[in-house]
Design a protein around this motif. Structure first.
Motif, PDB file in Angstrom:
ATOM      1  N   LYS A   1       0.698  -1.300   0.088  1.00 20.35           N
ATOM      2  CA  LYS A   1       0.057   0.036  -0.002  1.00 20.35           C
ATOM      3  C   LYS A   1       1.049   1.325   0.073  1.00 20.35           C
ATOM      4  O   LYS A   1       0.596   2.111  -0.525  1.00 20.35           O
ATOM      5  N   ASP A   2       1.914   1.056   0.794  1.00 21.23           N
ATOM      6  CA  ASP A   2       2.727   2.336   0.961  1.00 21.23           C
ATOM      7  C   ASP A   2       3.582   2.616  -0.341  1.00 21.23           C
ATOM      8  O   ASP A   2       4.078   3.830  -0.636  1.00 21.23           O
ATOM      9  N   SER A   3       3.817   1.618  -0.942  1.00 17.92           N
ATOM     10  CA  SER A   3       4.716   1.814  -2.447  1.00 17.92           C
ATOM     11  C   SER A   3       3.667   2.403  -3.542  1.00 17.92           C
ATOM     12  O   SER A   3       4.028   2.638  -4.443  1.00 17.92           O
ATOM     13  N   GLY A   4       2.274   2.731  -3.344  1.00 15.52           N
ATOM     14  CA  GLY A   4       1.457   3.214  -4.321  1.00 15.52           C
ATOM     15  C   GLY A   4       0.799   2.414  -5.056  1.00 15.52           C
ATOM     16  O   GLY A   4      -0.260   2.775  -5.867  1.00 15.52           O
ATOM     17  N   ILE A   5       0.617   1.162  -4.800  1.00 16.70           N
ATOM     18  CA  ILE A   5      -0.295   0.117  -5.216  1.00 16.70           C
ATOM     19  C   ILE A   5      -1.910   0.248  -4.652  1.00 16.70           C
ATOM     20  O   ILE A   5      -2.047   0.351  -3.706  1.00 16.70           O
ATOM     21  N   GLY A   6      -2.774   0.560  -5.790  1.00 17.34           N
ATOM     22  CA  GLY A   6      -3.881   0.686  -5.352  1.00 17.34           C
ATOM     23  C   GLY A   6      -5.038  -0.459  -5.369  1.00 17.34           C
ATOM     24  O   GLY A   6      -5.972  -0.314  -4.979  1.00 17.34           O
ATOM     25  N   PHE A   7      -4.620  -1.265  -6.299  1.00 17.16           N
ATOM     26  CA  PHE A   7      -5.517  -2.588  -6.375  1.00 17.16           C
ATOM     27  C   PHE A   7      -4.756  -3.959  -6.643  1.00 17.16           C
ATOM     28  O   PHE A   7      -3.815  -3.880  -6.974  1.00 17.16           O
ATOM     29  N   ALA A   8      -5.268  -5.249  -6.182  1.00 18.03           N
ATOM     30  CA  ALA A   8      -4.611  -6.362  -6.260  1.00 18.03           C
ATOM     31  C   ALA A   8      -5.821  -7.342  -7.130  1.00 18.03           C
ATOM     32  O   ALA A   8      -6.664  -7.417  -6.469  1.00 18.03           O
ATOM     33  N   MET A   9      -4.903  -8.008  -7.910  1.00 15.15           N
ATOM     34  CA  MET A   9      -5.748  -9.367  -8.573  1.00 15.15           C
ATOM     35  C   MET A   9      -5.188 -10.475  -7.824  1.00 15.15           C
ATOM     36  O   MET A   9      -4.199 -10.804  -7.958  1.00 15.15           O
TER      37      MET A   9
END
Length: 77
Positions: free
Chosen positions: A20-28
């Motif tokens: 999350k802190d790295s900027g990822i907004g979604f996960a499949m």
């Protein structure tokens, strides 16, 4: 643009806060795999699915799930 990732047991135990802190907004997230038979370990359930689904949600990452198919033909079995 929203950045996303695709995860499964092959990614090991994920630190979802770091994700999350790295900027990822979604996960499949892979939920399962196989061809409909029970010839797979754990009947084809991805061994990290429950952890990945719960923990990604706990940090506020949007989620989607998928089944990885080992199809044997275009018409089914």
């Amino acid at each position: 643009m929203i950045k996303g990732i695709d995860v499964s047991i092959w990614n090991g135990r994920i630190d979802w806060k770091k994700v999350k802190d790295s900027g990822i907004g979604f996960a499949m997230i892979r939920s399962s795999y196989g061809d409909g038979s029970s010839n797979f370990i754990n009947t084809g359930i991805d061994e990290n699915f429950e952890y990945n689904y719960a923990e990604s949600g706990n940090v506020g990452i949007a989620r989607g799930v998928y089944h990885y198919s080992y199809a044997r033909s275009v018409y089914g079995s």
